[in-house]
Write an enzyme that holds these catalytic residues in place. Structure first.
Site, short mmCIF file in Angstrom:
data_model
loop_
_atom_site.label_atom_id
_atom_site.label_comp_id
_atom_site.label_asym_id
_atom_site.label_seq_id
_atom_site.Cartn_x
_atom_site.Cartn_y
_atom_site.Cartn_z
CB THR A 126 -0.90 -0.09 1.04
OG1 THR A 126 -1.76 -1.04 1.31
CG2 THR A 126 -1.80 1.34 1.28
CB ILE A 157 3.86 -1.15 6.29
CG1 ILE A 157 3.75 -0.38 4.75
CG2 ILE A 157 4.62 -2.42 6.19
CD1 ILE A 157 2.77 -1.04 3.72
CG ASP A 240 -5.56 -15.53 -4.38
OD1 ASP A 240 -6.26 -14.40 -4.20
OD2 ASP A 240 -5.39 -15.99 -5.26
NE ARG A 243 -7.61 -10.16 0.03
CZ ARG A 243 -7.57 -10.10 -1.57
NH1 ARG A 243 -7.98 -10.93 -2.18
NH2 ARG A 243 -7.47 -8.70 -1.68
CD GLN A 339 -27.14 -2.80 22.87
OE1 GLN A 339 -26.14 -2.05 22.33
NE2 GLN A 339 -28.19 -2.38 23.36
N GLY A 343 -24.03 -1.20 29.73
CA GLY A 343 -23.00 -0.13 30.15
C GLY A 343 -21.54 -0.55 30.50
CD GLU A 366 -3.53 -9.77 4.77
OE1 GLU A 366 -3.70 -10.82 4.13
OE2 GLU A 366 -2.95 -9.64 5.79
N GLY A 367 -7.21 -5.94 1.81
CA GLY A 367 -8.43 -6.08 0.61
C GLY A 367 -9.71 -5.75 1.57
CD GLU A 370 -16.47 -1.72 1.02
OE1 GLU A 370 -15.33 -1.76 1.55
OE2 GLU A 370 -17.50 -1.17 1.73
C1 LIG Z 1 -3.93 -0.95 10.59
C2 LIG Z 1 -3.73 -1.28 9.23
C3 LIG Z 1 -2.60 -2.10 8.89
C4 LIG Z 1 -2.24 -2.28 7.46
N1 LIG Z 1 -1.34 -3.09 7.09
C5 LIG Z 1 -0.84 -3.25 5.78
C6 LIG Z 1 0.27 -3.80 5.46
O1 LIG Z 1 0.99 -4.75 6.05
N2 LIG Z 1 0.72 -4.03 4.21
C7 LIG Z 1 0.09 -3.33 3.16
O2 LIG Z 1 0.61 -3.35 2.04
N3 LIG Z 1 -0.97 -2.47 3.45
C8 LIG Z 1 -1.54 -2.53 4.90
N4 LIG Z 1 -2.39 -1.92 4.93
C9 LIG Z 1 -3.33 -0.98 3.99
C10 LIG Z 1 -4.70 -1.59 3.84
O3 LIG Z 1 -4.59 -2.74 3.09
C11 LIG Z 1 -5.36 -0.54 2.81
O4 LIG Z 1 -5.75 0.32 3.96
C12 LIG Z 1 -6.64 -0.99 2.35
O5 LIG Z 1 -6.31 -1.85 1.24
C13 LIG Z 1 -7.50 0.21 1.70
O6 LIG Z 1 -6.93 0.86 1.00
P1 LIG Z 1 -7.30 2.48 1.36
O7 LIG Z 1 -7.20 2.62 2.72
O8 LIG Z 1 -6.13 3.09 0.40
O9 LIG Z 1 -8.66 2.67 0.89
P2 LIG Z 1 -9.19 3.03 -0.50
O10 LIG Z 1 -8.37 2.03 -1.69
O11 LIG Z 1 -8.81 4.55 -0.81
O12 LIG Z 1 -10.77 2.75 -0.44
C14 LIG Z 1 -11.60 3.95 0.16
C15 LIG Z 1 -13.03 3.15 0.24
O13 LIG Z 1 -13.50 3.01 -0.99
C16 LIG Z 1 -13.81 1.75 -1.36
N5 LIG Z 1 -13.43 1.19 -2.55
C17 LIG Z 1 -12.22 1.43 -3.26
N6 LIG Z 1 -12.12 0.91 -4.64
C18 LIG Z 1 -13.40 0.51 -4.67
C19 LIG Z 1 -13.96 -0.11 -5.94
N7 LIG Z 1 -13.45 -0.35 -7.19
N8 LIG Z 1 -15.41 -0.55 -5.82
C20 LIG Z 1 -16.00 -0.21 -4.60
N9 LIG Z 1 -15.55 0.24 -3.76
C21 LIG Z 1 -14.10 0.40 -3.70
C22 LIG Z 1 -12.89 0.86 -0.14
O14 LIG Z 1 -13.53 -0.49 0.10
C23 LIG Z 1 -12.98 1.75 0.94
O15 LIG Z 1 -14.40 1.52 1.74
C24 LIG Z 1 -2.93 -1.64 6.48
C25 LIG Z 1 -3.99 -0.74 6.88
C26 LIG Z 1 -4.44 -0.51 8.08
C27 LIG Z 1 -5.36 0.62 8.53
#
Ligand SMILES: Cc1cc2nc3c(=O)[nH]c(=O)nc-3n(C[C@H](O)[C@H](O)[C@H](O)COP(=O)(O)OP(=O)(O)OC[C@H]3O[C@@H](n4cnc5c(N)ncnc54)[C@H](O)[C@@H]3O)c2cc1C
Length: 394
Positions: A126, A157, A240, A243, A339, A343, A366-367, A370
């Site tokens: 990411t 990350i 794959d 997840r 729930q 409290g 990890e995706g 959506e």
């Molecule tokens: C605590 C934490 C740990 C993480 N660890 C890792 C890690 O170890 N390695 C790594 O690489 N990443 C990591 N991530 C990143 C994580 O995988 C991403 O945050 C996630 O995939 C979503 O990407 P984004 O935040 O850019 O959201 P966006 O891609 O900007 O999405 C925003 C919203 O739009 C929706 N959306 C986006 N595209 C579509 C579409 N085509 N159709 C419908 N809806 C859509 C999404 O579902 C979401 O609701 C981590 C994130 C967090 C918060």
């Protein structure tokens, strides 16, 4: 009792992890959440008890007992502490690139140390501008002499700053779209690599989530993981298989919350009897348990499929289904657990508010959910299914 397809050896390993979780990790869970500090003592516990070995083959020092038992171990740990469960899940996430595409030399060098827990690892896909749309990444890796120069940054990350080995994806050919992405193994002390910041978060507070910055970061040619241009396909194959680690974490959180709410409902009295005797509370408990069991069916089916050597689209679909179902169950069930405690569910003296905060991330990383739905629907649309009523019925 829930469905238990593990064989005797796997069950013994799972039960050992269950005991460690209940006796050694559960008493630490609230403090890990409150301090937000990475729990090195849990890493040490995993090392001493060969917990990291569960996902690895015997040739590299693993137990060779398969994926299903590894997932069951993550589930057991997440029942008491989602942060600790993530340590195991991310060790697998960060090892999968090596397992799927590593050269013999790369595997020999790194896998035994990952199986023993001597090193922690991370998976860096990411970026600030590319999460769901990971192919839109901007980080680059340019050939330079006998190696590559990495430039760019990675956001969110897991294990940033605690991992010694990072699987990093970058564009070796920015004009070639998906086919211009390659994967690299980057060591924490590589010149030009730094962890720029660590994020404060809603849940899984003991896990580090950070930004990685690469400024003319030089890596040797041998750090290329798999073929040049194959990085995006590798990133997706890794997801794959990884997840379901998040799914196992989610299921553990959900089952932990269910078990806690059940115990509470037996003793908390209102209107002259334990709340467990009120039918509206019973309905909640019944739904929570049923949802956990349904989610477990998908998760364990994935584990058995991997252990039976299944690969390809069938695995992609079930992996996404397991993650989708377990994540949604975790969020719904933990909300109901709060729930049931009323409290008391909302205050930090009880663990269910932590479960609820920890559950949310399983619907995001990890995706997102959506994206899981898109993956499942894409696989459905590729399948040829016999028409139930014939073309004329349309
Ligand atoms: C605590 C934490 C740990 C993480 N660890 C890792 C890690 O170890 N390695 C790594 O690489 N990443 C990591 N991530 C990143 C994580 O995988 C991403 O945050 C996630 O995939 C979503 O990407 P984004 O935040 O850019 O959201 P966006 O891609 O900007 O999405 C925003 C919203 O739009 C929706 N959306 C986006 N595209 C579509 C579409 N085509 N159709 C419908 N809806 C859509 C999404 O579902 C979401 O609701 C981590 C994130 C967090 C918060």
């Amino acid at each position: 009792m829930s469905w238990d397809p593990l064989d005797a050896e796997q069950r013994a390993l799972r039960d050992h992890v269950r005991t460690l979780a209940r006796e050694r990790i559960a008493p630490r869970a609230a403090a890990i959440d409150a301090s937000g500090e990475f729990p090195w003592d849990v890493v040490e516990l995993f090392r001493e008890n060969d917990v990291f070995a569960l996902f690895h083959d015997e040739e590299v020092g693993g137990t060779g007992t398969g994926t299903l038992v590894g997932l069951a171990a993550i589930e057991e740990i997440a029942k008491v502490c989602a942060t600790s469960a993530l340590i195991l899940a991310v060790q697998e996430l960060g090892s999968l690139g090596l397992k799927l595409a590593g050269s013999e030399e790369q595997q020999r060098r790194w896998l035994p140390r990952l199986a023993g827990g001597e090193l922690l690892c991370a998976y860096a896909l990411t970026e600030s501008g590319s999460g769901s749309d990971s192919a839109a990444m901007r980080s680059t890796a340019r050939r330079d002499g006998d190696g590559f120069l990495l430039n760019g940054s990675k956001r969110f990350i897991t294990n940033a700053g605690v991992a010694q080995l990072y699987t990093v994806f970058a564009k070796t050919d920015p004009t070639a779209g998906h086919s211009g992405i390659s994967a690299f193994l980057v060591e924490a002390d590589a010149p030009g690599f730094e962890v720029a910041r660590v994020e404060p978060k809603m849940g899984i507070k003991g896990s580090t989530t950070g930004e990685l910055v690469f400024q003319d970061c030089r890596v040797p040619a041998e750090s290329l993981l798999g073929a040049e241009g194959e990085g995006f396909r590798l990133a997706m194959r890794i997801l794959d298989r990884s997840r379901p680690g998040v799914a196992a974490q989610a299921l553990g959180i959900a089952q932990g919350a269910t078990d806690y709410a059940l115990e509470y409902a037996r003793t908390r009295e209102t209107m002259g009897r334990p709340i467990a005797q009120h039918q509206l509370i019973q309905a909640k408990l019944a739904d929570m348990e049923t949802e956990c069991e349904a989610a477990r069916g998908l998760l364990y089916r994935f584990g058995k499929m991997v252990d039976d050597g299944v690969d390809g689209p069938e695995l992609t679909k079930i992996s996404a289904m397991a993650k989708l179902k377990c994540g949604d169950v975790a969020m719904a069930v933990t909300t109901e657990a709060v729930q049931i405690l009323g409290g008391y569910g909302y205050i930090k003296e009880y663990p269910v508010e932590r479960f609820m905060r920890d559950a949310k991330i399983t619907q995001i990383y990890e995706g997102t959910q959506e994206i899981q739905r898109l993956v499942i629907a894409r696989e459905m649309l590729k399948e040829s299914r016999a028409s139930l009523f014939g073309a004329a019925a349309r």
